[in-house]
Enzyme design. Structure first.
Site, PDB file in Angstrom:
ATOM      1  N   SER A 123       0.800  -1.219   0.000  1.00  0.00           N
ATOM      2  CA  SER A 123       0.000   0.000   0.000  1.00  0.00           C
ATOM      3  C   SER A 123       0.838   1.277   0.000  1.00  0.00           C
ATOM      4  O   SER A 123       1.693   1.464  -0.855  1.00  0.00           O
ATOM      5  CB  SER A 123      -0.950  -0.054   1.190  1.00  0.00           C
ATOM      6  OG  SER A 123      -1.814   1.034   1.167  1.00  0.00           O
ATOM      7  N   HIS A 124       0.652   2.108   1.010  1.00  0.00           N
ATOM      8  CA  HIS A 124       1.314   3.407   1.084  1.00  0.00           C
ATOM      9  C   HIS A 124       2.682   3.305   1.759  1.00  0.00           C
ATOM     10  O   HIS A 124       3.367   4.306   1.911  1.00  0.00           O
ATOM     11  CB  HIS A 124       0.428   4.358   1.884  1.00  0.00           C
ATOM     12  CG  HIS A 124       0.115   3.790   3.231  1.00  0.00           C
ATOM     13  ND1 HIS A 124      -0.678   2.677   3.388  1.00  0.00           N
ATOM     14  CD2 HIS A 124       0.524   4.124   4.467  1.00  0.00           C
ATOM     15  CE1 HIS A 124      -0.757   2.363   4.655  1.00  0.00           C
ATOM     16  NE2 HIS A 124      -0.027   3.227   5.348  1.00  0.00           N
ATOM     17  N   ASP A 287      -2.242   6.490  -3.542  1.00  0.00           N
ATOM     18  CA  ASP A 287      -1.118   5.825  -2.879  1.00  0.00           C
ATOM     19  C   ASP A 287      -0.492   4.740  -3.748  1.00  0.00           C
ATOM     20  O   ASP A 287      -0.819   4.610  -4.932  1.00  0.00           O
ATOM     21  CB  ASP A 287      -1.580   5.230  -1.547  1.00  0.00           C
ATOM     22  CG  ASP A 287      -2.470   4.013  -1.739  1.00  0.00           C
ATOM     23  OD1 ASP A 287      -3.131   3.918  -2.787  1.00  0.00           O
ATOM     24  OD2 ASP A 287      -2.492   3.145  -0.844  1.00  0.00           O
ATOM     25  N   ASP A 289      -0.761   1.482  -4.193  1.00  0.00           N
ATOM     26  CA  ASP A 289      -1.567   0.533  -4.963  1.00  0.00           C
ATOM     27  C   ASP A 289      -2.885   1.127  -5.448  1.00  0.00           C
ATOM     28  O   ASP A 289      -3.751   0.400  -5.930  1.00  0.00           O
ATOM     29  CB  ASP A 289      -1.810  -0.742  -4.161  1.00  0.00           C
ATOM     30  CG  ASP A 289      -2.535  -0.484  -2.844  1.00  0.00           C
ATOM     31  OD1 ASP A 289      -2.402   0.632  -2.300  1.00  0.00           O
ATOM     32  OD2 ASP A 289      -3.231  -1.387  -2.357  1.00  0.00           O
ATOM     33  N   ASP A 291      -5.500   2.571  -3.965  1.00  0.00           N
ATOM     34  CA  ASP A 291      -6.819   2.515  -3.316  1.00  0.00           C
ATOM     35  C   ASP A 291      -7.082   3.721  -2.424  1.00  0.00           C
ATOM     36  O   ASP A 291      -8.222   4.019  -2.101  1.00  0.00           O
ATOM     37  CB  ASP A 291      -7.037   1.193  -2.562  1.00  0.00           C
ATOM     38  CG  ASP A 291      -5.955   0.872  -1.554  1.00  0.00           C
ATOM     39  OD1 ASP A 291      -5.036   1.697  -1.390  1.00  0.00           O
ATOM     40  OD2 ASP A 291      -6.016  -0.207  -0.936  1.00  0.00           O
ATOM     41  N   ARG A 292      -6.026   4.453  -2.038  1.00  0.00           N
ATOM     42  CA  ARG A 292      -6.245   5.627  -1.193  1.00  0.00           C
ATOM     43  C   ARG A 292      -6.286   6.900  -2.036  1.00  0.00           C
ATOM     44  O   ARG A 292      -5.694   6.942  -3.117  1.00  0.00           O
ATOM     45  CB  ARG A 292      -5.103   5.779  -0.184  1.00  0.00           C
ATOM     46  CG  ARG A 292      -5.039   4.657   0.793  1.00  0.00           C
ATOM     47  CD  ARG A 292      -3.935   4.899   1.798  1.00  0.00           C
ATOM     48  NE  ARG A 292      -3.983   3.851   2.809  1.00  0.00           N
ATOM     49  CZ  ARG A 292      -3.623   3.999   4.067  1.00  0.00           C
ATOM     50  NH1 ARG A 292      -3.160   5.160   4.486  1.00  0.00           N
ATOM     51  NH2 ARG A 292      -3.701   3.004   4.921  1.00  0.00           N
ATOM     52  N   GLU A 373     -13.234   5.606   4.918  1.00  0.00           N
ATOM     53  CA  GLU A 373     -12.448   5.594   6.144  1.00  0.00           C
ATOM     54  C   GLU A 373     -11.612   6.861   6.224  1.00  0.00           C
ATOM     55  O   GLU A 373     -11.235   7.441   5.203  1.00  0.00           O
ATOM     56  CB  GLU A 373     -11.495   4.404   6.145  1.00  0.00           C
ATOM     57  CG  GLU A 373     -12.166   3.075   6.160  1.00  0.00           C
ATOM     58  CD  GLU A 373     -11.128   1.975   6.312  1.00  0.00           C
ATOM     59  OE1 GLU A 373     -10.891   1.566   7.447  1.00  0.00           O
ATOM     60  OE2 GLU A 373     -10.553   1.558   5.304  1.00  0.00           O
ATOM     61  N   GLU A 374     -11.272   7.194   7.473  1.00  0.00           N
ATOM     62  CA  GLU A 374     -10.424   8.369   7.692  1.00  0.00           C
ATOM     63  C   GLU A 374      -9.048   8.199   7.069  1.00  0.00           C
ATOM     64  O   GLU A 374      -8.364   9.174   6.805  1.00  0.00           O
ATOM     65  CB  GLU A 374     -10.296   8.668   9.185  1.00  0.00           C
ATOM     66  CG  GLU A 374      -9.899   7.486  10.087  1.00  0.00           C
ATOM     67  CD  GLU A 374      -8.504   6.966   9.883  1.00  0.00           C
ATOM     68  OE1 GLU A 374      -7.610   7.786   9.676  1.00  0.00           O
ATOM     69  OE2 GLU A 374      -8.327   5.738   9.936  1.00  0.00           O
ATOM     70  N   LYS A 386     -11.399  -0.015  -1.615  1.00  0.00           N
ATOM     71  CA  LYS A 386     -11.472   1.428  -1.759  1.00  0.00           C
ATOM     72  C   LYS A 386     -10.775   1.795  -3.058  1.00  0.00           C
ATOM     73  O   LYS A 386      -9.961   1.029  -3.571  1.00  0.00           O
ATOM     74  CB  LYS A 386     -10.863   2.126  -0.556  1.00  0.00           C
ATOM     75  CG  LYS A 386      -9.431   1.740  -0.218  1.00  0.00           C
ATOM     76  CD  LYS A 386      -9.078   2.373   1.120  1.00  0.00           C
ATOM     77  CE  LYS A 386      -7.642   2.097   1.520  1.00  0.00           C
ATOM     78  NZ  LYS A 386      -7.521   0.798   2.219  1.00  0.00           N
ATOM     79  N   ARG A 506      -2.329   5.341  17.062  1.00  0.00           N
ATOM     80  CA  ARG A 506      -3.094   6.373  16.374  1.00  0.00           C
ATOM     81  C   ARG A 506      -4.071   7.001  17.361  1.00  0.00           C
ATOM     82  O   ARG A 506      -4.781   6.290  18.087  1.00  0.00           O
ATOM     83  CB  ARG A 506      -3.879   5.781  15.211  1.00  0.00           C
ATOM     84  CG  ARG A 506      -3.036   5.074  14.166  1.00  0.00           C
ATOM     85  CD  ARG A 506      -3.777   5.037  12.831  1.00  0.00           C
ATOM     86  NE  ARG A 506      -3.230   4.088  11.879  1.00  0.00           N
ATOM     87  CZ  ARG A 506      -2.104   4.253  11.188  1.00  0.00           C
ATOM     88  NH1 ARG A 506      -1.378   5.331  11.379  1.00  0.00           N
ATOM     89  NH2 ARG A 506      -1.702   3.339  10.322  1.00  0.00           N
TER      90      ARG A 506
HETATM   91  C1  G16 Z   1      -5.497  -0.552   5.152  1.00  0.00           C
HETATM   92  C2  G16 Z   1      -6.931  -0.985   5.306  1.00  0.00           C
HETATM   93  C3  G16 Z   1      -7.784   0.160   5.747  1.00  0.00           C
HETATM   94  C4  G16 Z   1      -7.236   0.788   7.013  1.00  0.00           C
HETATM   95  C5  G16 Z   1      -5.796   1.193   6.779  1.00  0.00           C
HETATM   96  C6  G16 Z   1      -5.125   1.685   8.043  1.00  0.00           C
HETATM   97  O1  G16 Z   1      -5.375   0.297   4.068  1.00  0.00           O
HETATM   98  O2  G16 Z   1      -7.433  -1.495   4.097  1.00  0.00           O
HETATM   99  O3  G16 Z   1      -9.068  -0.324   5.952  1.00  0.00           O
HETATM  100  O4  G16 Z   1      -7.986   1.888   7.377  1.00  0.00           O
HETATM  101  O5  G16 Z   1      -5.047   0.089   6.332  1.00  0.00           O
HETATM  102  O6  G16 Z   1      -5.073   0.640   8.949  1.00  0.00           O
HETATM  103  P1  G16 Z   1      -4.266   0.782  10.307  1.00  0.00           P
HETATM  104  O7  G16 Z   1      -4.865   1.967  11.004  1.00  0.00           O
HETATM  105  O8  G16 Z   1      -4.497  -0.519  11.004  1.00  0.00           O
HETATM  106  O9  G16 Z   1      -2.815   1.030   9.964  1.00  0.00           O
HETATM  107  P2  G16 Z   1      -4.199   0.106   3.001  1.00  0.00           P
HETATM  108  O10 G16 Z   1      -4.435   1.201   2.011  1.00  0.00           O
HETATM  109  O11 G16 Z   1      -2.928   0.294   3.805  1.00  0.00           O
HETATM  110  O12 G16 Z   1      -4.355  -1.273   2.472  1.00  0.00           O
END
Ligand code: G16
Length: 553
Positions: A123-124, A287, A289, A291-292, A373-374, A386, A506
């Site tokens: 991801s990010h 980001d 991949d 999705d963000r 989501e935030e 997403k 967090r």
């Molecule tokens: C993933 C999940 C999201 C989540 C985010 C942050 O996103 O798919 O649902 O909100 O991680 O998660 P955490 O607060 O546990 O770090 P991504 O874009 O990283 O796959």
């Protein structure tokens, strides 16, 4: 580390003896580790075999495979394909050069009726040899594997005796079309085409072309990650945004050396452009991949929570949502801005734990149309992930229809519904033991706070969030500590499930402001009292040694 490996030949498929690794439990979103961890002999293979054993795809099953192009994708892709063939999978659909954004993979799984998907991404998180790698597993609905499945994968990984892999040359992934890998068809597909077509069916592309013809300017930061080719095709070629509207469009294995994380800290070039006197009308970033998303106006930041609320309030301007929304959902730490919109629309609003996988059942059961989501994630029933570029197109569709500058649109929304001041403070790289200890003591302390007044606010309730899925009745507990105040303010504490180094705490802070005269304040100032309370009740400084958060969004 596993030793005493033996190999036994079975046609071209080898069965390799292995020993389990103890740390293959998927987190919030797949298995995420440092590249060096994945590089250990048999580490990737063990996890993939655990996935195949758990999914038990039918012999004619179809697997979708792709990734965000980050470092180690090129090593992992041929291994997974050879393991898929050796495990008797009938067909693999792979994005050209192994590229598929996470939302595009979700769309492809759904469109081709595939049985599962594997997405190679962290991801990010940062990329490169010192960075992170990850494996996400998706089901036949196109969405992330639910907790029950990821736990089963983990259990299998703890007892895995062998894995199967083909002894064969690598399949070329640079040309579209089919080839065969020991009985398995490998179909290399255009990573962008199906996704772009789906976007065209949801949004009013004619109105968007007219918007760009009218001189509307956009800057889209692909962060040298997977959305570059998608954004160039859709925004520049199909919609006519001027060439150069997409910046950092070329995907790179190390994302150009910076984390592909679309927030105000890491998308600093975009932020600089959007703060300049000649800033474009609209800015966005996605980001690693894809999705963000982060959405910006001229010198104006839209929080992901507000973005979800705005999309919900204006959804019917987009052809794909013209019939209205069935319902909406947000993760618990996401601000309650969308709840107010749902209330006004007379539709249900669901509150789920953090993790996109929790939206899957609600979407499949047609209980919701939009969710978000935030953590810079927004999506809809068009996919089960997403979707960053989708959010950008949705915003553009709204701006094209409303013919109002983005900031004016957001301020008008606040006047109608009230403003939810919102911020997230991340404390990264904490000692995991200290972080767990902080949460444990905080849990005990919070229980004693209801009824007390702190910093001019009275505590209404406190709890450790628990969710019962309304579709299958499954229960997820321990999903974040909440401190709820009588005036609607809220503090949430959670440990991240996506990091790869130490623990990340967090802190999510939210306060409601109905008075338009007070809605223009700076967010950190508006929440300063609440931030102080959060630091005090958690004894953050004493327990972590940190005087300030590492990232504020
Ligand atoms: C993933 C999940 C999201 C989540 C985010 C942050 O996103 O798919 O649902 O909100 O991680 O998660 P955490 O607060 O546990 O770090 P991504 O874009 O990283 O796959």
């Amino acid at each position: 580390m596993p030793s005493d490996f033996t190999a036994k030949a079975d046609m071209n498929a080898l069965t390799i003896a292995t020993r389990p690794f103890p740390d293959q439990r998927p987190g919030t979103s797949g298995l995420r580790k440092k590249v060096a961890v994945f590089r250990q002999p048999h580490y990737l293979e063990n996890f993939i075999q655990s996935v195949f054993d758990t999914l038990a795809l039918p012999p004619d099953g179809t697997l979708v495979l792709g990734g965000d192009g980050r470092y180690y994708n090129q090593e992992a892709l041929p291994v997974i394909l050879k393991m898929a063939a050796a495990n008797g999978i009938g067909r693999a659909l792979v994005g050209r050069d192994g590229i598929l954004s996470t939302p595009a993979a979700s769309c492809v799984i759904r469109q081709y009726g595939a049985h599962a998907g594997i997405i190679l991404s962290a991801s990010h998180n940062p990329g490169g040899p010192q960075g992170d790698f990850g494996v996400k597993v998706n089901g036949a609905n196109g969405g992330p594997a639910p907790a029950m499945l990821t736990e089963a994968i983990y259990a299998r990984s703890r007892a895995l005796p062998t894995y199967r892999i083909l002894d064969a040359p690598d399949v070329a992934l640079d040309k579209l079309g089919p080839s065969t890998l020991d009985g398995m068809t490998v179909e290399v597909i255009d990573p962008v085409a199906d996704y772009a077509q789906l976007m065209e069916s949801l949004f009013d592309f004619e109105a968007l072309r007219a918007l760009f013809r009218s001189g509307f300017r956009l800057c889209f930061d692909a962060m040298h990650a997977v959305t570059g080719p998608y954004a160039e095709e859709i925004l520049e070629r199909r919609l006519g945004a001027p060439a150069g509207s997409v910046i950092r469009g070329e995907p790179r294995p190390d994302f150009g050396g910076a984390p592909p994380d679309p927030n105000l800290v890491h998308a600093h070039e975009l932020v600089r452009i959007m703060r300049a006197p000649d800033a474009p009308d609209f800015g966005a970033a996605c980001d690693g991949d894809g999705d963000r998303n982060m959405i910006l106006g001229r010198n104006f930041f839209v929080t992901p929570s507000d973005s979800l609320a705005l999309l919900a309030a204006n959804a019917t301007v987009a052809p794909g949502y013209a019939a209205g929304l069935k319902g909406v959902a947000r993760s618990m730490p996401t601000s309650r801005a969308v709840d107010r919109v749902a209330q006004a629309l007379g539709i249900p609003c669901y509150e789920t734990p953090t993790g996109w996988k929790f939206f899957g059942n609600l979407l499949d059961a047609d209980k919701i149309t939009l969710c978000g989501e935030e953590s810079f994630g927004t999506g809809s029933n068009h996919a089960r992930e997403k979707d960053g570029l989708w959010a950008v197109l949705f915003w553009l569709n709204i701006l094209a229809a409303r013919r109002q500058p983005m900031e004016a649109l957001v301020r008008a929304h606040w006047r109608t519904y009230g403003r939810h001041f919102y911020t997230r403070h991340d404390y990264e790289g904490l000692d995991p033991v200290a972080a767990r200890c902080l949460m444990k003591q905080l849990r005990e302390r919070l229980g004693r706070l209801p009824g007390q007044a702190i910093d001019n606010r009275r505590v209404r309730a406190s709890d450790d969030f628990q969710y019962t899925d309304p579709v299958d009745g499954s229960v997820a507990s321990g999903q974040g500590l909440r401190l709820l105040f009588e005036d609607g303010a809220r503090i949430v504490f959670r440990l991240s499930g996506t990091g790869t180094a130490g623990a990340t705490l967090r802190l999510y802070l939210e306060a409601f402001e109905p008075d338009p005269a007070r809605q223009g304040q700076d967010t950190q100032q508006a929440l300063a009292g609440l931030i102080g309370v959060a630091q005090e009740v958690s004894q953050l400084r004493q327990r972590t040694g940190r005087a300030a958060p590492s990232v504020v969004t």
